[in-house]
Design an enzyme around this catalytic site. Structure first.
Site, PDB file in Angstrom:
ATOM      1  N   SER A  64       0.809  -1.216   0.000  1.00  0.00           N
ATOM      2  CA  SER A  64       0.000   0.000   0.000  1.00  0.00           C
ATOM      3  C   SER A  64       0.848   1.274   0.000  1.00  0.00           C
ATOM      4  CB  SER A  64      -0.959  -0.045   1.190  1.00  0.00           C
ATOM      5  OG  SER A  64      -1.880   1.014   1.153  1.00  0.00           O
ATOM      6  N   ASP A 276      -3.102   6.327  -3.060  1.00  0.00           N
ATOM      7  CA  ASP A 276      -1.930   5.743  -2.413  1.00  0.00           C
ATOM      8  C   ASP A 276      -1.345   4.684  -3.350  1.00  0.00           C
ATOM      9  OD1 ASP A 276      -3.939   3.858  -2.113  1.00  0.00           O
ATOM     10  OD2 ASP A 276      -3.256   3.179  -0.155  1.00  0.00           O
ATOM     11  N   GLU A 370     -12.229   6.305   6.657  1.00  0.00           N
ATOM     12  CA  GLU A 370     -11.236   6.768   7.613  1.00  0.00           C
ATOM     13  C   GLU A 370     -10.771   8.142   7.148  1.00  0.00           C
ATOM     14  OE1 GLU A 370      -8.908   3.357   9.775  1.00  0.00           O
ATOM     15  OE2 GLU A 370      -8.482   3.245   7.644  1.00  0.00           O
ATOM     16  N   ALA A 371     -10.258   8.937   8.075  1.00  0.00           N
ATOM     17  CA  ALA A 371      -9.783  10.276   7.715  1.00  0.00           C
ATOM     18  C   ALA A 371      -8.684  10.209   6.653  1.00  0.00           C
ATOM     19  CB  ALA A 371      -9.280  11.005   8.957  1.00  0.00           C
ATOM     20  N   ARG A 497      -3.818   5.980  21.382  1.00  0.00           N
ATOM     21  CA  ARG A 497      -4.027   4.557  21.070  1.00  0.00           C
ATOM     22  C   ARG A 497      -2.686   3.935  20.682  1.00  0.00           C
ATOM     23  NH1 ARG A 497      -4.125   4.015  15.450  1.00  0.00           N
ATOM     24  NH2 ARG A 497      -4.859   1.877  15.652  1.00  0.00           N
ATOM     25  N   PRO A 498      -2.498   2.642  21.014  1.00  0.00           N
ATOM     26  CA  PRO A 498      -1.238   1.992  20.640  1.00  0.00           C
ATOM     27  C   PRO A 498      -1.201   1.716  19.142  1.00  0.00           C
ATOM     28  CG  PRO A 498      -2.730   0.403  21.661  1.00  0.00           C
ATOM     29  CD  PRO A 498      -3.405   1.741  21.751  1.00  0.00           C
ATOM     30  N   SER A 499      -0.020   1.819  18.549  1.00  0.00           N
ATOM     31  CA  SER A 499       0.148   1.442  17.146  1.00  0.00           C
ATOM     32  C   SER A 499      -0.124  -0.050  16.988  1.00  0.00           C
ATOM     33  CB  SER A 499       1.575   1.752  16.705  1.00  0.00           C
ATOM     34  OG  SER A 499       1.890   1.083  15.511  1.00  0.00           O
ATOM     35  N   GLY A 500      -0.588  -0.433  15.821  1.00  0.00           N
ATOM     36  CA  GLY A 500      -0.826  -1.854  15.563  1.00  0.00           C
ATOM     37  C   GLY A 500       0.431  -2.601  15.155  1.00  0.00           C
ATOM     38  N   THR A 501       1.496  -1.871  14.830  1.00  0.00           N
ATOM     39  CA  THR A 501       2.670  -2.529  14.253  1.00  0.00           C
ATOM     40  C   THR A 501       3.996  -2.247  14.953  1.00  0.00           C
ATOM     41  OG1 THR A 501       2.869  -0.678  12.713  1.00  0.00           O
ATOM     42  CG2 THR A 501       1.667  -2.614  11.923  1.00  0.00           C
TER      43      THR A 501
END
Length: 544
Positions: A64, A276, A370-371, A497-501
Site C-alpha cells: 500500500s 496511495d 477513515e480520515a 491509542r497503541p500502534s498496531g505494528t
C-alpha cells in the site's frame, strides 16, 4: 495433504530465523527480502480457506502506502471482504511457524476449521508495481500449487480490482464480469448514466489532476482512460516514470504533511487528488487565490457522499436505515455537521477499515471512511433490491428518477473495499450533479485545527483503550490526565491509542486554534511518555 512435497517446497522458501510477523488490518508488511516464506505460506493458507468456503479466495501482494523497499500480502475472502478474524490468527501462526512446526500448524488449522482436503480450491493473485512483487507473487503460486490448488494470476492490478474479481467470481457474475475490462466498463458506464443529464446541460469539461503515487493506480487509470466519456479529462501526475513509489507523494504523504505532492503543479482553485500506492485510498485538495493549501480528506468525502445519498433517498421516498461510520480520528466538525445539520446518524468504530466495514453492514446503507481517505459505501441486499425495483416500477416520475440515480450510484461504488478510482468517479459525479466547485464542497464545514504525534514506548501493550479507542483504560491515571488537559482548551478533544505494528503510542488532539491543538497534543504526549514508559528524550514542543 502431501506433507513431503510441502516440506520440500518450504525449504526453498525458508523462514529467516527468529523473524516474527503479525497479520494486521492490512495483512503482513515488512521489508521485501524477509517475505518469501510468508508469501509461500499464504499460498498454502489461501488453498485451505478456499477448500473450507468452497469459494475463490484472493491473495494481493502489496504494501500500500509503505516505502518501495517494503512489501506485504493480504488475503481476500469470498465476497471481496477482508480475511475473517479467526483466519488472521491462523495466518500469523503459519507465518511464524519454524520449519519443523509447519506440518503440525497446517494440520491444526484443517482440524479447527473442518477443511475438506479433498475439495477443490481456486485462488486469484494480484500484485502492485514494486520491484519485489513479481518474485513474491511467484512464491504465492508455489504455495497454491503444492497443495493442488488452481489459480489465476491477474498480474498488475490495484488492490480494489482484485477484491472486485473475487466478488465477481463468487457471485457468478452478478456483481460484475471478473476481468479488468469488466471493472472498467461497469464503473465508466455507471458514471456516464449518472451524469448524462447534468453534463448535457453544462458547458466545458470535468478537469482533474491525479497524483498516482508512482504506483499501480497510474497504470490502471491510463488503461481506463479510453472508457471515460470525452467530457472527463484526467491528467495523471507521478505516474511511475520518474519518481519512487510513495516517495514525497501519494494520499498518505498529502494527508500527513498537509501539502501537495512533489511533481504536481497546482493553479488556484484547480481540483486535485492523490491515490496511495495500491489505489485503495484517495484524498482531494486545492489551493485558494491566496496560495493556502486546503485538504479534503476522508471526512470531507464521507460528508459529500452521505449528503448526496440522503437527498436522493428523500426524493425517492425511501425509508431505509442510513448511517455514517467514522473512527476517533474523524474531525469533530465533520461529526457535528453530519449529526446537527444533515441529521444523519454517526457511529464510531475502532481504527481499521475492517472495523468500519462490519459496523456499516448493520444498516441498509452505511457510508464509512477513515480520515486517511480509505472508505466506501455499503448497500444491504434488501436495500439494493428495493432501489432497483423502484427504478423500474415506480409510477411517480420524480421518485423513479431519484431511484435510477441511486441505482447508478450503487453500480459506481466498489462495495467490496475502499477504491480510489471508484471513489474518484463518484465524487466527480456528485460535484457535477450538485454543480459544486471544490471550494464550495470544502466550505460545507470548517475542520477544527488538529495535530497527530507519536511517542516511542518500551511496550505499546501498556496502553489499553475502550469506547472505540477514544478513552484509555490503562495505564492508571492516564485518561484522567488527558481529561484535565482537554479541559484547559476550547472545543478540545484528545485520545491516545497503541500502534498496531510498532512500539509507539499515537496521540491525536484538536482544539479551537492550531496553536492550542499543538499545545494539547504536546502535553498529552508528555503524559504518555511519563505514564506509559516513554523511551529516549521526552517529546519536544510542536512547531507549526
Amino acid at each position: 495433504m502431501d506433507f513431503e512435497a510441502v516440506t520440500k517446497y518450504s525449504k526453498l522458501h525458508a523462514k529467516p530465523p527468529g523473524l516474527s510477523l503479525q497479520y494486521g488490518t492490512a495483512g503482513f508488511r515488512t521489508k521485501a527480502e524477509n517475505l518469501d516464506h510468508t508469501m509461500f505460506r499464504m499460498g498454502l493458507l489461501a488453498v485451505l480457506r478456499s477448500k473450507q468456503t468452497k469459494s475463490t479466495i484472493g491473495v494481493m501482494v502489496t504494501a500500500s502506502h509503505n516505502p518501495e523497499e517494503d512489501n506485504g500480502v493480504k488475503l481476500i475472502d469470498p465476497l471481496g471482504e477482508m480475511l475473517a478474524a479467526a483466519w488472521e490468527e491462523h495466518a500469523t501462526r503459519l507465518a511464524n511457524a519454524e520449519e519443523e512446526e509447519l506440518q503440525r500448524v497446517l494440520t491444526d488449522i484443517c482440524r479447527k476449521e473442518a477443511v475438506d482436503l479433498l475439495g477443490n480450491a481456486f485462488v486469484v493473485i494480484g500484485r502492485d508495481t514494486r520491484p519485489s512483487s513479481k518474485k513474491l507473487s511467484q512464491s504465492v503460486t508455489d504455495g497454491v500449487s503444492v497443495l493442488g490448488g488452481q489459480y489465476h494470476d491477474y498480474g498488475l492490478v490495484t488492490t480494489p480490482q482484485l477484491h472486485y474479481m473475487v466478488c465477481c467470481r463468487n457471485t457468478h457474475g452478478n456483481y460484475g464480469i471478473a476481468t479488468v475490462e469488466g471493472y472498467y466498463e461497469k464503473l465508466s458506464n455507471a458514471f456516464v448514466e449518472l451524469t448524462k443529464q447534468a453534463m448535457s446541460q453544462r458547458d466545458g469539461h470535468i478537469s482533474l489532476k491525479v497524483d498516482c503515487a508512482n504506483g499501480i493506480g497510474a497504470l490502471k487509470l491510463k488503461e481506463m482512460g479510453r472508457y471515460f466519456p470525452a467530457c472527463l479529462m484526467v491528467h495523471i501526475d507521478n505516474d511511475g516514470t520518474k519518481g519512487k513509489l510513495n516517495h514525497l507523494c501519494g494520499a498518505d504523504f498529502v494527508k500527513v504533511h498537509q501539502k501537495p505532492p512533489v511533481g504536481l503543479e497546482m493553479k488556484p482553485g484547480e481540483r486535485c487528488c492523490s491515490f496511495d500506492g495500491d489505489a485503495d485510498r484517495i484524498v482531494y485538495y486545492y489551493t485558494d487565490v491566496a496560495g493556502h493549501f486546503h485538504l479534503l480528506d476522508g471526512d470531507k468525502i464521507a460528508t459529500l457522499i452521505s449528503t448526496f445519498l440522503k437527498e436522493l433517498l428523500v426524493k425517492a421516498g425511501q425509508t431505509l436505515t442510513f448511517a455514517v461510520v467514522q473512527t476517533a480520528y474523524a474531525n469533530g466538525s465533520s461529526t457535528c455537521y453530519l449529526e446537527e445539520t444533515m441529521k444523519v446518524p454517526v457511529h464510531c468504530a475502532k481504527t481499521g477499515v475492517k472495523h468500519l466495514h462490519h459496523k456499516a453492514q448493520e444498516f441498509d446503507i452505511g457510508v464509512y471512511f477513515e480520515a486517511n481517505g480509505h472508505g466506501t459505501v455499503l448497500f444491504s441486499k434488501a436495500a439494493e433490491q428495493k432501489i432497483r425495483y423502484q427504478a423500474k416500477e415506480e409510477k411517480d416520475n420524480r421518485k423513479r428518477e431519484a431511484a435510477k440515480m441511486l441505482e447508478n450510484t450503487i453500480d459506481l461504488i466498489n462495495q467490496t473495499v475502499g477504491d480510489a478510482i471508484s471513489d474518484m468517479l463518484l465524487i466527480e459525479a456528485i460535484l457535477v450533479l450538485k454543480n459544486l466547485t471544490v471550494a464550495q464542497w470544502d466550505s460545507m464545514y470548517t475542520d477544527l485545527p488538529n495535530r497527530q504525534l507519536k511517542v516511542k514506548v518500551a511496550d505499546r501493550r501498556v496502553i489499553d483503550t475502550t469506547d472505540a479507542e477514544r478513552r484509555a483504560v490503562t495505564p492508571p491515571g492516564l485518561q484522567e490526565k488527558i481529561d484535565d488537559l482537554v479541559n484547559k482548551f476550547q472545543l478540545a478533544r484528545a485520545f491516545v491509542r497503541p500502534s498496531g505494528t510498532e512500539d509507539v503510542v499515537r496521540v491525536y488532539a484538536e482544539a479551537d486554534t492550531q496553536e492550542n491543538a499543538d499545545n494539547l497534543a504536546h502535553e498529552v504526549s508528555l503524559a504518555v511518555y511519563h505514564l506509559a514508559g516513554g523511551v529516549g528524550e521526552p517529546p519536544k514542543a510542536v512547531t507549526s
